[in-house]
Design a protein around this motif. Structure first.
Motif, PDB file in Angstrom:
ATOM      1  N   TYR A 239       0.825  -1.214   0.000  1.00  0.00           N
ATOM      2  CA  TYR A 239       0.000   0.000   0.000  1.00  0.00           C
ATOM      3  C   TYR A 239       0.862   1.268   0.000  1.00  0.00           C
ATOM      4  O   TYR A 239       0.415   2.332  -0.431  1.00  0.00           O
ATOM      5  N   ALA A 408      -2.491   4.874  -2.147  1.00  0.00           N
ATOM      6  CA  ALA A 408      -3.048   5.479  -0.938  1.00  0.00           C
ATOM      7  C   ALA A 408      -1.929   5.711   0.070  1.00  0.00           C
ATOM      8  O   ALA A 408      -0.990   4.921   0.175  1.00  0.00           O
ATOM      9  N   SER A 410      -2.312   5.772   3.404  1.00  0.00           N
ATOM     10  CA  SER A 410      -2.511   5.049   4.656  1.00  0.00           C
ATOM     11  C   SER A 410      -3.463   3.889   4.414  1.00  0.00           C
ATOM     12  O   SER A 410      -4.100   3.777   3.360  1.00  0.00           O
ATOM     13  N   LEU A 411      -3.574   3.029   5.418  1.00  0.00           N
ATOM     14  CA  LEU A 411      -4.454   1.874   5.293  1.00  0.00           C
ATOM     15  C   LEU A 411      -5.914   2.276   5.305  1.00  0.00           C
ATOM     16  O   LEU A 411      -6.769   1.564   4.777  1.00  0.00           O
ATOM     17  N   ARG A 412      -6.234   3.419   5.926  1.00  0.00           N
ATOM     18  CA  ARG A 412      -7.619   3.856   5.956  1.00  0.00           C
ATOM     19  C   ARG A 412      -8.129   4.224   4.565  1.00  0.00           C
ATOM     20  O   ARG A 412      -9.294   4.014   4.231  1.00  0.00           O
ATOM     21  N   GLN A 413      -7.278   4.784   3.759  1.00  0.00           N
ATOM     22  CA  GLN A 413      -7.674   5.197   2.408  1.00  0.00           C
ATOM     23  C   GLN A 413      -7.509   4.078   1.370  1.00  0.00           C
ATOM     24  O   GLN A 413      -7.834   4.277   0.204  1.00  0.00           O
ATOM     25  N   LYS A 415      -8.284   0.952  -0.841  1.00  0.00           N
ATOM     26  CA  LYS A 415      -9.493   0.331  -1.363  1.00  0.00           C
ATOM     27  C   LYS A 415      -9.222  -1.154  -1.647  1.00  0.00           C
ATOM     28  O   LYS A 415      -8.193  -1.493  -2.230  1.00  0.00           O
TER      29      LYS A 415
END
Length: 460
Positions: A239, A408, A410-413, A415
């Motif tokens: 990522y 992305a 970060s891991l939050r963004q 997909k």
């Protein structure tokens, strides 16, 4: 003499016969008139034959056997008579004193009436059980035993006994392992779910009794593919990848797409129509007037062919003379000698070519070794490739790559992409565990029928 009297006389003269019942039939039969019957016919034998005397005799013999245990004439005097010396003195019977101290008078204990009735009172011994003395295949076993005795006399050891003698003696000194307590931490670990089981019995005994397990083939332990079950993605697929790793992954994906495009272009070129093969106005006109225009040369050609055939048929092969045949034979002999001399010269020349021949042999051996190495390398490389297990070929899964602007931070963004189920399914196909498959096409058995509802029809 009448037949009945003669029969009774013969029966009474049998040894050991003792008539215990008085026969009163002689006086009564004298005044009865006997019916004359033809005894030549078999159907009259049992119907008009008097066998009462014979049955009485046999019944008397059976009565003597039941009561005495045999015929009276065969018994000795000691068994039939005894010496009467008077009544023997009765011994004083000791009566057991009761617990309460009082004396009681009573009769001796005798068996019950029902037990006496059930007792065996016949002196005839039970019949011999023939089946108890029979042995299956007795004649065959007796013949085998006789043959074994003959071989033993000659010093020949049977094959069965020889196998027993050649057996490896069991180790009697080994003691059974004492079961250790469960609370002993130093005991050996035993896996109850393990596949391997230790055979403590004698291998020869297990083989003879058919309890020995079949040896597992070594090929079953080999895996169908050397590929791991879960392949780790390249560093560029993270990522937050490194720049160079991400560019290397993009280059790999680009090469895959270029290869697919080249294959598609090749198929299009093969299926494309050549412009030279397209029909023009001139070719169309020529096809339309084909056969309408007659040529003059067509009429002259058949005459020339007929003349050539006639001339060829008249020619006859010339016969060779004796001188020509001798000349041909001499030429053949000379050619054979020339070939033999040339073969001998080639053999002599090879003696001077030993170095070159040796060098060529070494080159061939080296080439053979190189081919063997290449073949082994190809085999090892083939192990990592999926094999053809069915009618369909394996198609690799599309690479999951994100472009530079899609990364992305970060891991939050991040997909989610792809499918875990599809990835596992493709992994099983790639490792040759299942054959490549396609999704079953749904085929409707009944046709759809579109009906316009009344409410919709009213609106329209």
């Amino acid at each position: 003499m009448a037949p009945s009297r003669r029969t009774r006389r013969v029966v009474a003269s049998q040894p050991g016969f003792l008539n215990l019942k008085p026969s009163s039939g002689a006086a009564g039969l004298a005044g009865v008139r006997r019916k004359r019957v033809n005894k030549n016919k078999k159907k009259n034998w049992n119907k008009h034959s008097d066998i009462n005397d014979v049955t009485e005799f046999l019944e008397d013999v059976r009565h003597q056997e039941r009561t005495i245990g045999g015929l009276l004439s065969e018994k000795s005097d000691d068994n039939l008579f005894f010496l009467d010396v008077g009544q023997p003195k009765k011994a004083e019977q000791k009566v057991a004193e009761p617990v309460d101290g009082k004396k009681r008078k009573g009769k001796a204990v005798r068996p019950l009436r029902i037990d006496l009735i059930l007792q065996h009172d016949s002196l005839v011994p039970p019949p011999k059980d023939v089946l108890a003395y029979q042995q299956p295949n007795a004649k065959k076993l007796r013949r085998i035993a006789q043959k074994a005795e003959q071989l033993a006399a000659k010093g020949v050891v049977p094959r069965r006994q020889k196998q027993l003698l050649n057996r490896r003696p069991a180790d009697r000194t080994a003691k059974k392992a004492v079961t250790e307590a469960n609370n002993n931490p130093d005991r050996e670990y035993y896996d109850i779910w393990g596949q391997e089981s230790k055979d403590t019995a004698d291998p020869w005994y297990l083989q003879q009794t058919g309890k020995k397990r079949v040896k597992r083939p070594e090929k079953l332990n080999e895996k169908p593919s050397v590929l791991p079950a879960v392949e780790v993605i390249a560093p560029g697929g993270s990522y937050n990848p490194d720049f160079f790793s991400h560019q290397a992954l993009l280059q790999e994906a680009h090469e895959v797409e270029v290869k697919k495009q080249k294959e598609e272009d090749k198929i299009e070129r093969q299926l494309a129509v050549n412009k030279e093969h397209l029909a023009t106005e001139e070719t169309i006109l020529r096809e339309q007037v084909e056969g309408l225009v007659e040529e003059e040369n067509e009429e002259e050609a058949p005459n020339e062919e007929e003349e050539g055939v006639a001339v060829g048929a008249i020619t006859v092969a010339e016969k060779k003379t004796e001188r020509q045949r001798k000349k041909e034979r001499a030429y053949k002999v000379k050619e054979q000698l020339r070939q033999a001399n040339r073969y001998q010269n080639d053999k002599r020349q090879q003696l001077f070519q030993l170095r070159s021949i040796k060098t060529s042999i070494k080159q061939e051996e080296q080439e053979t070794k190189d081919k063997q190495k290449q073949r082994k390398a190809n085999q090892e490389a083939q192990k990592a490739q999926p094999r053809r297990l069915g009618k369909l070929k394996f198609k690799a899964q599309d690479m999951e790559v994100q472009l530079s602007d899609e990364l992305a931070g970060s891991l939050r963004q991040l997909k989610p992409e792809g499918s875990v189920l599809k990835d596992r399914f493709k992994s099983l196909q790639k490792r040759n565990l299942i054959e490549p498959r396609e999704r079953a096409k749904f085929k409707r058995r009944l046709k759809l029928k579109y009906v316009e509802k009344r409410a919709f029809r009213e609106i329209t």
